[in-house]
Design a protein around this motif. Structure first.
Motif, PDB file in Angstrom:
ATOM      1  N   MET A   1     -13.892  42.169  -6.875  1.00 37.41           N
ATOM      2  CA  MET A   1     -14.012  41.725  -5.498  1.00 37.41           C
ATOM      3  C   MET A   1     -12.646  41.496  -4.866  1.00 37.41           C
ATOM      4  O   MET A   1     -12.416  41.894  -3.732  1.00 37.41           O
ATOM      5  CB  MET A   1     -14.850  40.434  -5.467  1.00 37.41           C
ATOM      6  CG  MET A   1     -14.963  39.829  -4.113  1.00 37.41           C
ATOM      7  SD  MET A   1     -16.140  40.709  -3.139  1.00 37.41           S
ATOM      8  CE  MET A   1     -16.817  39.394  -2.200  1.00 37.41           C
ATOM      9  N   ASN A   2     -11.737  40.833  -5.607  1.00 41.25           N
ATOM     10  CA  ASN A   2     -10.429  40.567  -5.013  1.00 41.25           C
ATOM     11  C   ASN A   2      -9.641  41.850  -4.768  1.00 41.25           C
ATOM     12  O   ASN A   2      -8.877  41.932  -3.821  1.00 41.25           O
ATOM     13  CB  ASN A   2      -9.617  39.548  -5.826  1.00 41.25           C
ATOM     14  CG  ASN A   2      -9.274  40.031  -7.208  1.00 41.25           C
ATOM     15  OD1 ASN A   2     -10.159  40.432  -7.949  1.00 41.25           O
ATOM     16  ND2 ASN A   2      -8.019  39.976  -7.560  1.00 41.25           N
ATOM     17  N   LYS A   3      -9.829  42.888  -5.591  1.00 43.77           N
ATOM     18  CA  LYS A   3      -9.151  44.179  -5.349  1.00 43.77           C
ATOM     19  C   LYS A   3      -9.646  44.807  -4.051  1.00 43.77           C
ATOM     20  O   LYS A   3      -8.871  45.382  -3.288  1.00 43.77           O
ATOM     21  CB  LYS A   3      -9.389  45.153  -6.508  1.00 43.77           C
ATOM     22  CG  LYS A   3      -8.656  44.784  -7.763  1.00 43.77           C
ATOM     23  CD  LYS A   3      -7.215  45.152  -7.658  1.00 43.77           C
ATOM     24  CE  LYS A   3      -6.564  44.974  -9.015  1.00 43.77           C
ATOM     25  NZ  LYS A   3      -5.128  44.963  -8.909  1.00 43.77           N
ATOM     26  N   MET A   4     -10.950  44.682  -3.803  1.00 46.19           N
ATOM     27  CA  MET A   4     -11.520  45.236  -2.582  1.00 46.19           C
ATOM     28  C   MET A   4     -10.947  44.494  -1.366  1.00 46.19           C
ATOM     29  O   MET A   4     -10.630  45.113  -0.351  1.00 46.19           O
ATOM     30  CB  MET A   4     -13.047  45.122  -2.609  1.00 46.19           C
ATOM     31  CG  MET A   4     -13.706  45.784  -1.433  1.00 46.19           C
ATOM     32  SD  MET A   4     -15.495  45.895  -1.521  1.00 46.19           S
ATOM     33  CE  MET A   4     -16.000  44.355  -2.216  1.00 46.19           C
ATOM     34  N   ILE A   5     -10.773  43.191  -1.489  1.00 43.05           N
ATOM     35  CA  ILE A   5     -10.226  42.406  -0.387  1.00 43.05           C
ATOM     36  C   ILE A   5      -8.746  42.719  -0.194  1.00 43.05           C
ATOM     37  O   ILE A   5      -8.303  42.991   0.930  1.00 43.05           O
ATOM     38  CB  ILE A   5     -10.430  40.893  -0.631  1.00 43.05           C
ATOM     39  CG1 ILE A   5     -11.922  40.560  -0.589  1.00 43.05           C
ATOM     40  CG2 ILE A   5      -9.654  40.060   0.383  1.00 43.05           C
ATOM     41  CD1 ILE A   5     -12.258  39.169  -1.086  1.00 43.05           C
ATOM     42  N   THR A   6      -7.952  42.682  -1.263  1.00 37.79           N
ATOM     43  CA  THR A   6      -6.505  42.880  -1.110  1.00 37.79           C
ATOM     44  C   THR A   6      -6.157  44.278  -0.622  1.00 37.79           C
ATOM     45  O   THR A   6      -5.179  44.446   0.108  1.00 37.79           O
ATOM     46  CB  THR A   6      -5.737  42.593  -2.422  1.00 37.79           C
ATOM     47  OG1 THR A   6      -6.234  43.430  -3.456  1.00 37.79           O
ATOM     48  CG2 THR A   6      -5.841  41.133  -2.817  1.00 37.79           C
ATOM     49  N   THR A   7      -6.939  45.274  -0.997  1.00 37.47           N
ATOM     50  CA  THR A   7      -6.667  46.641  -0.521  1.00 37.47           C
ATOM     51  C   THR A   7      -7.414  46.962   0.760  1.00 37.47           C
ATOM     52  O   THR A   7      -7.341  48.080   1.247  1.00 37.47           O
ATOM     53  CB  THR A   7      -7.047  47.685  -1.592  1.00 37.47           C
ATOM     54  OG1 THR A   7      -8.455  47.656  -1.799  1.00 37.47           O
ATOM     55  CG2 THR A   7      -6.277  47.478  -2.875  1.00 37.47           C
ATOM     56  N   PHE A   8      -8.120  45.994   1.306  1.00 33.30           N
ATOM     57  CA  PHE A   8      -8.932  46.144   2.519  1.00 33.30           C
ATOM     58  C   PHE A   8      -9.834  47.377   2.407  1.00 33.30           C
ATOM     59  O   PHE A   8      -9.738  48.322   3.140  1.00 33.30           O
ATOM     60  CB  PHE A   8      -8.061  46.196   3.776  1.00 33.30           C
ATOM     61  CG  PHE A   8      -8.834  45.946   5.047  1.00 33.30           C
ATOM     62  CD1 PHE A   8      -9.523  44.774   5.224  1.00 33.30           C
ATOM     63  CD2 PHE A   8      -8.854  46.885   6.058  1.00 33.30           C
ATOM     64  CE1 PHE A   8     -10.234  44.533   6.400  1.00 33.30           C
ATOM     65  CE2 PHE A   8      -9.558  46.660   7.222  1.00 33.30           C
ATOM     66  CZ  PHE A   8     -10.253  45.480   7.397  1.00 33.30           C
ATOM     67  N   PHE A   9     -10.674  47.298   1.392  1.00 33.40           N
ATOM     68  CA  PHE A   9     -11.689  48.324   1.123  1.00 33.40           C
ATOM     69  C   PHE A   9     -11.070  49.691   0.847  1.00 33.40           C
ATOM     70  O   PHE A   9     -11.611  50.715   1.236  1.00 33.40           O
ATOM     71  CB  PHE A   9     -12.701  48.391   2.270  1.00 33.40           C
ATOM     72  CG  PHE A   9     -13.345  47.070   2.533  1.00 33.40           C
ATOM     73  CD1 PHE A   9     -14.396  46.629   1.748  1.00 33.40           C
ATOM     74  CD2 PHE A   9     -12.878  46.234   3.540  1.00 33.40           C
ATOM     75  CE1 PHE A   9     -14.986  45.385   1.966  1.00 33.40           C
ATOM     76  CE2 PHE A   9     -13.460  44.999   3.767  1.00 33.40           C
ATOM     77  CZ  PHE A   9     -14.514  44.575   2.980  1.00 33.40           C
ATOM     78  N   GLY A  10      -9.911  49.689   0.187  1.00 37.55           N
ATOM     79  CA  GLY A  10      -9.290  50.926  -0.260  1.00 37.55           C
ATOM     80  C   GLY A  10      -8.191  51.464   0.619  1.00 37.55           C
ATOM     81  O   GLY A  10      -7.493  52.402   0.222  1.00 37.55           O
ATOM     82  N   VAL A  11      -7.988  50.900   1.798  1.00 35.58           N
ATOM     83  CA  VAL A  11      -6.929  51.381   2.694  1.00 35.58           C
ATOM     84  C   VAL A  11      -5.570  51.274   2.008  1.00 35.58           C
ATOM     85  O   VAL A  11      -4.706  52.137   2.187  1.00 35.58           O
ATOM     86  CB  VAL A  11      -6.939  50.614   4.031  1.00 35.58           C
ATOM     87  CG1 VAL A  11      -5.745  50.978   4.898  1.00 35.58           C
ATOM     88  CG2 VAL A  11      -8.234  50.871   4.784  1.00 35.58           C
TER      89      VAL A  11
END
Length: 160
Positions: free
Chosen positions: A1-11
């Motif tokens: 979950m935190n990876k999705m947040i920190t990368t802003f859904f992969g951007v």
């Protein structure tokens, strides 16, 4: 979950200039949120980006050396939305987008202050922890918002 947040859904995984892409994605989402739903949504999104950004960055950077990895762009998103709040609150983007390109100016000022890191932005950036990762972009967003208001005022004075 935190990876999705920190990368802003992969951007943040885009190969070239992920911070700029993160800021651009935030600009489009923030502008649309305020324009089509209302200021309250931009305020809520900004608050969530700041709170979740600190949480996710702390978790993501816990097992890494102290650095600001380029794939972390939630800080760019939070800073961009903070920059957008200034013209949205002061003028209402519905009015400003017809007369003066405040969202574009906020984006350009934010990128300028995020890259050049003047004054307190640079001091925050020298903190090599999750607080520094988030704080430098939050401060760049505040400066960009203020610069956007000054530019808008000057623009309107010149036209009068």
């Amino acid at each position: 979950m935190n990876k999705m947040i920190t990368t802003f859904f992969g951007v943040g995984h885009l190969p070239a200039a992920p911070g700029t892409w993160g800021s651009l994605a935030a600009l489009l989402i923030g502008w649309a949120a305020e324009r089509y739903v209302g200021l309250w949504l931009l305020v809520v999104l900004t608050g969530l980006a700041v709170i979740l950004g600190f949480w996710a960055c702390q978790r993501d950077l816990a097992d890494r050396p102290t650095e600001d990895p380029s794939e972390i762009v939630i800080d760019e998103v939070a800073g961009m939305w903070i920059a957008l709040l200034f013209p949205a609150i002061a003028f209402g983007m519905r009015d400003m987008s017809m007369v003066w390109p405040a969202p574009i100016a906020a984006f350009l000022f934010f990128r300028l202050f995020d890259i050049r890191k003047p004054w307190l932005v640079g001091r925050a950036d020298r903190r090599h922890d999750y607080v520094g990762v988030m704080l430098d972009d939050i401060l760049a967003g505040v400066l960009a918002g203020l610069a956007t208001l000054v530019a808008a005022a000057l623009y309107h004075v010149v036209l009068m």
